[in-house]
Design an enzyme around this catalytic site. Structure first.
Site, PDB file in Angstrom:
ATOM      1  N   LYS A 174       0.833  -1.209   0.000  1.00  0.00           N
ATOM      2  CA  LYS A 174       0.000   0.000   0.000  1.00  0.00           C
ATOM      3  C   LYS A 174       0.865   1.256   0.000  1.00  0.00           C
ATOM      4  O   LYS A 174       1.696   1.438   0.890  1.00  0.00           O
ATOM      5  CB  LYS A 174      -0.889   0.036   1.255  1.00  0.00           C
ATOM      6  CG  LYS A 174      -1.877   1.218   1.233  1.00  0.00           C
ATOM      7  CD  LYS A 174      -2.539   1.450   2.576  1.00  0.00           C
ATOM      8  CE  LYS A 174      -1.881   2.533   3.404  1.00  0.00           C
ATOM      9  NZ  LYS A 174      -1.993   3.897   2.863  1.00  0.00           N
ATOM     10  N   GLU A 184      11.418   0.587   8.873  1.00  0.00           N
ATOM     11  CA  GLU A 184      12.256   1.736   8.506  1.00  0.00           C
ATOM     12  C   GLU A 184      11.508   2.961   8.994  1.00  0.00           C
ATOM     13  O   GLU A 184      10.503   3.343   8.408  1.00  0.00           O
ATOM     14  CB  GLU A 184      12.426   1.812   6.981  1.00  0.00           C
ATOM     15  CG  GLU A 184      13.094   0.613   6.351  1.00  0.00           C
ATOM     16  CD  GLU A 184      14.600   0.608   6.492  1.00  0.00           C
ATOM     17  OE1 GLU A 184      15.148   1.550   7.119  1.00  0.00           O
ATOM     18  OE2 GLU A 184      15.224  -0.343   6.004  1.00  0.00           O
ATOM     19  N   CYS A 206      13.666  10.868   5.687  1.00  0.00           N
ATOM     20  CA  CYS A 206      13.882  10.250   7.002  1.00  0.00           C
ATOM     21  C   CYS A 206      15.327  10.424   7.465  1.00  0.00           C
ATOM     22  O   CYS A 206      15.579  10.564   8.657  1.00  0.00           O
ATOM     23  CB  CYS A 206      13.509   8.782   6.938  1.00  0.00           C
ATOM     24  SG  CYS A 206      14.215   7.951   5.518  1.00  0.00           S
ATOM     25  N   GLU A 265      11.470  14.864  14.983  1.00  0.00           N
ATOM     26  CA  GLU A 265      11.599  14.848  13.532  1.00  0.00           C
ATOM     27  C   GLU A 265      10.595  15.829  12.935  1.00  0.00           C
ATOM     28  O   GLU A 265       9.393  15.633  13.056  1.00  0.00           O
ATOM     29  CB  GLU A 265      11.315  13.437  13.001  1.00  0.00           C
ATOM     30  CG  GLU A 265      11.551  13.324  11.521  1.00  0.00           C
ATOM     31  CD  GLU A 265      11.242  11.938  10.998  1.00  0.00           C
ATOM     32  OE1 GLU A 265      10.208  11.367  11.378  1.00  0.00           O
ATOM     33  OE2 GLU A 265      12.036  11.431  10.191  1.00  0.00           O
ATOM     34  N   GLY A 318       7.782   4.295   7.502  1.00  0.00           N
ATOM     35  CA  GLY A 318       6.912   5.402   7.890  1.00  0.00           C
ATOM     36  C   GLY A 318       7.344   5.956   9.225  1.00  0.00           C
ATOM     37  O   GLY A 318       8.513   5.829   9.611  1.00  0.00           O
ATOM     38  N   SER A 319       6.402   6.547   9.933  1.00  0.00           N
ATOM     39  CA  SER A 319       6.757   7.209  11.190  1.00  0.00           C
ATOM     40  C   SER A 319       6.996   6.190  12.300  1.00  0.00           C
ATOM     41  O   SER A 319       6.429   5.092  12.285  1.00  0.00           O
ATOM     42  CB  SER A 319       5.641   8.167  11.592  1.00  0.00           C
ATOM     43  OG  SER A 319       4.439   7.445  11.732  1.00  0.00           O
ATOM     44  N   THR A 320       7.802   6.572  13.262  1.00  0.00           N
ATOM     45  CA  THR A 320       8.072   5.716  14.422  1.00  0.00           C
ATOM     46  C   THR A 320       6.766   5.432  15.172  1.00  0.00           C
ATOM     47  O   THR A 320       6.526   4.316  15.631  1.00  0.00           O
ATOM     48  CB  THR A 320       9.106   6.396  15.334  1.00  0.00           C
ATOM     49  OG1 THR A 320      10.332   6.498  14.585  1.00  0.00           O
ATOM     50  CG2 THR A 320       9.361   5.617  16.606  1.00  0.00           C
ATOM     51  N   GLU A 321       5.921   6.462  15.235  1.00  0.00           N
ATOM     52  CA  GLU A 321       4.643   6.323  15.943  1.00  0.00           C
ATOM     53  C   GLU A 321       3.791   5.189  15.358  1.00  0.00           C
ATOM     54  O   GLU A 321       3.343   4.290  16.077  1.00  0.00           O
ATOM     55  CB  GLU A 321       3.924   7.666  15.773  1.00  0.00           C
ATOM     56  CG  GLU A 321       2.762   7.928  16.640  1.00  0.00           C
ATOM     57  CD  GLU A 321       2.068   9.227  16.163  1.00  0.00           C
ATOM     58  OE1 GLU A 321       2.691  10.012  15.416  1.00  0.00           O
ATOM     59  OE2 GLU A 321       0.906   9.417  16.549  1.00  0.00           O
ATOM     60  N   GLY A 380       4.822   2.883  13.305  1.00  0.00           N
ATOM     61  CA  GLY A 380       5.627   1.658  13.392  1.00  0.00           C
ATOM     62  C   GLY A 380       5.396   0.936  14.712  1.00  0.00           C
ATOM     63  O   GLY A 380       5.249  -0.289  14.756  1.00  0.00           O
TER      64      GLY A 380
END
Ligand code: NAP
Ligand code: MG
Length: 504
Positions: free
Chosen positions: A209, A283, A317, A414, A261-264, A266
């Protein structure tokens, strides 16, 4: 469309001066000759889902608009995939995995990857324009970086497909099965290539996606995948919101999930698949330190700093979003940076002269503006070059903050925008300590004349990639990935392939 100024030319020519023009002084008053890219992006009004080798309408019957952030106009309608579509995609992948694809020798799989790479090259200009329209990044980036790098990833992994015995010498490797993949909006086509090329080379099938902000190039890649004759079901592409991504990650037929994508988000995904036995690579975000020592070639370093944080409007990133500069040269570096920023052209991303394009969405622009407010409120000093922004679209001038301390939000979080936080240091140890003082660990840059210092820094910096006297350099052969909250697993190189196979 004039962007920086509509004043008449005042910049002296080299001939008039009899010496190099003082570009850095007169840059913000440059004459402006628009140079629009004219290649036809060959867009359809509506894009369906790509499941089992066919373009199919979504079960929901719903569509969403893909927007051009440079002028806020609608580009196309994209299908909104939901649970029944995700399930159909996995079933199609299962059929391919248990059938033709699972049985195909690597040297045959390679042919499809080569074909995809070549077709992408054939349609490179068209893809560059479409990607720029959907994402807002300058055409010179999509033309010279995103599209050729995407093709390079398919070429590189095509080369591996019949040499997989060398991925883990002494061991035999086997595909994992079906991989579920979700990617972000900052390098839409390139992230498709990073995810699909190693998965396919290794003999897996994929359900993937793209981000809601930038679904276009993924569906254009589906056209290429179809034209390449890839067996139906090997690659399935679903557009839709984050919840569709959640369904792809959670599906029981996924042997592995790969997320960028974002750490959040993830962390949400990691929690949701904990205990299922699925393989996982993540990642995630970054807050890279770009470190400049007093013995560095400063003009080159300034180019590297500018590239490090203003490439793709800083929506990268591994962006060098923290500049750590050695105190003896701090004032000189900041002065040179300001001069350099005055000549960056902000504006229409389809103009070949544009250096800084549009931010991907209104939401992202608001987020970045919030960080500017936070920086000022917390006591840092903001500077932006004079520049006139287009009336429509989501634009942000390149921004510097000086007087930044490590506790400031702009130094810790970030931002994902064209904003550089400048911090000074006195000693090598202090630079290392400050660079590593972050939850992230994706990349770093070191600028110095001393090889020994480069070796020391690259050993002690906790970052997946350390660039020395350069920044944002990529190669499909070079593994990329994070430490700490920047994620785990690698993409690219032999290491990237290891994350798509099991050892038997
Ligand atoms: P994001 O919000 O995390 O979204 C990434 C992708 O995940 C999008 O396709 C998104 O769909 C989807 N998604 C959202 N919620 C989900 C959920 N609950 N389950 C599954 N999928 C979900 O990140 P972004 O804002 O698009 O991208 C920026 C971030 O990506 C930055 O933090 C950046 O550092 C990181 N990034 C990392 C790398 C790397 O290699 N380390 C590379 C590029 C970007 P929607 O678009 O529909 O919301
Ligand atoms: Mg868009």
């Amino acid at each position: 469309m004039p962007t920086l100024t509509d004043k008449k030319p005042v910049r002296p020519t080299n001939r008039a001066l009899g010496r190099p023009a003082p570009e850095l002084i007169f840059g913000d008053l440059w004459e402006y000759d628009p140079a629009p890219e004219t290649a036809d992006p060959k867009l359809k009004p509506r894009y369906e889902l790509f499941i089992g080798g066919k373009f199919v309408a979504p079960a929901s019957g719903k569509y969403f608009d893909s927007i051009n952030p440079a002028n806020e106009t609608k580009i196309a309608e994209m299908a909104l995939g939901s649970a029944p579509d995700v399930d159909a995609a996995y079933r199609a992948a299962q059929k391919a995995q248990e059938g033709v694809w699972g049985k195909m020798p690597g040297k045959e799989r390679a042919k499809y990857l080569y074909r995809i790479a070549r077709l992408l090259q054939d349609r490179a200009r068209e893809f560059a324009v479409a990607e720029t329209m959907d994402n807002g990044k300058p055409i010179k980036e999509t033309r010279d970086f995103d599209v050729p790098m995407a093709a390079a990833h398919f070429f590189y992994h095509a080369g591996w497909a019949d040499k997989l015995d060398y991925v883990a010498p002494g061991r035999r490797v086997a595909p994992l099965g079906i991989v579920g993949q979700v990617i972000p909006w900052n390098f839409p086509l390139l992230m498709m290539a990073w995810k699909l090329a190693p998965a396919l080379a290794m003999g897996n099938c994929a359900v993937i996606k793209p981000a809601t902000n930038t679904p276009l190039s993924a569906l254009k890649l589906a056209e290429i995948i179809q034209d390449a004759g890839l067996p139906p079901g090997v690659v399935n592409i679903l557009t839709g919101p984050g919840s569709t991504g959640g369904l792809i990650m959670a599906h029981p037929l996924a042997a592995k999930i790969a997320f960028t994508g974002s750490t959040e988000v993830g962390k949400v995904i990691m929690r949701s698949v904990a205990g299922t036995g699925k393989r996982m690579t993540m990642e995630l975000g970054g807050k890279a330190a770009n470190i400049v020592f007093d013995d560095a070639p400063l003009d080159q370093a300034v180019e590297g700093i500018v590239n490090g944080i203003f490439f793709n409007q800083g929506q990268v990133c591994c962006a060098g979003s923290r500049l750590l500069v050695h105190e003896p040269v701090a004032d000189a570096v900041v002065a040179k940076l300001r001069n350099r920023l005055r000549v960056l052209r902000v504006g229409d991303p389809l103009d070949k002269n544009t250096d800084v394009g549009a931010i991907v969405s209104r939401d992202q622009l608001e987020t970045v503006r919030g960080y500017l407010d936070a920086g000022v409120k917390e006591g840092a000093k903001m500077w932006q070059p004079p520049c006139r922004l287009p009336a429509k679209g989501f634009y942000m001038p390149p921004t510097l903050f000086t007087g930044v301390t490590q506790s400031h939000r702009i130094a810790r979080e970030e931002i994902f925008g064209p904003v550089l936080a400048i911090i000074t240091f006195r000693t090598v140890d202090e630079a290392i300590e400050k660079a590593n003082n972050t939850e992230y660990g994706l990349s770093a840059g070191v600028w110095t004349d001393k090889g020994s210092r480069i070796l020391k820094m690259s050993t002690e910096l906790k970052a997946g990639v350390v660039w020395a006297n350069t920044f944002n350099k990529f190669d499909p052969a070079s593994p990329f990935g994070g430490y700490k909250e920047s994620g785990f697993g690698r993409e690219g190189g032999r290491q990237g392939l290891l994350d798509y196979c099991k050892l038997v």
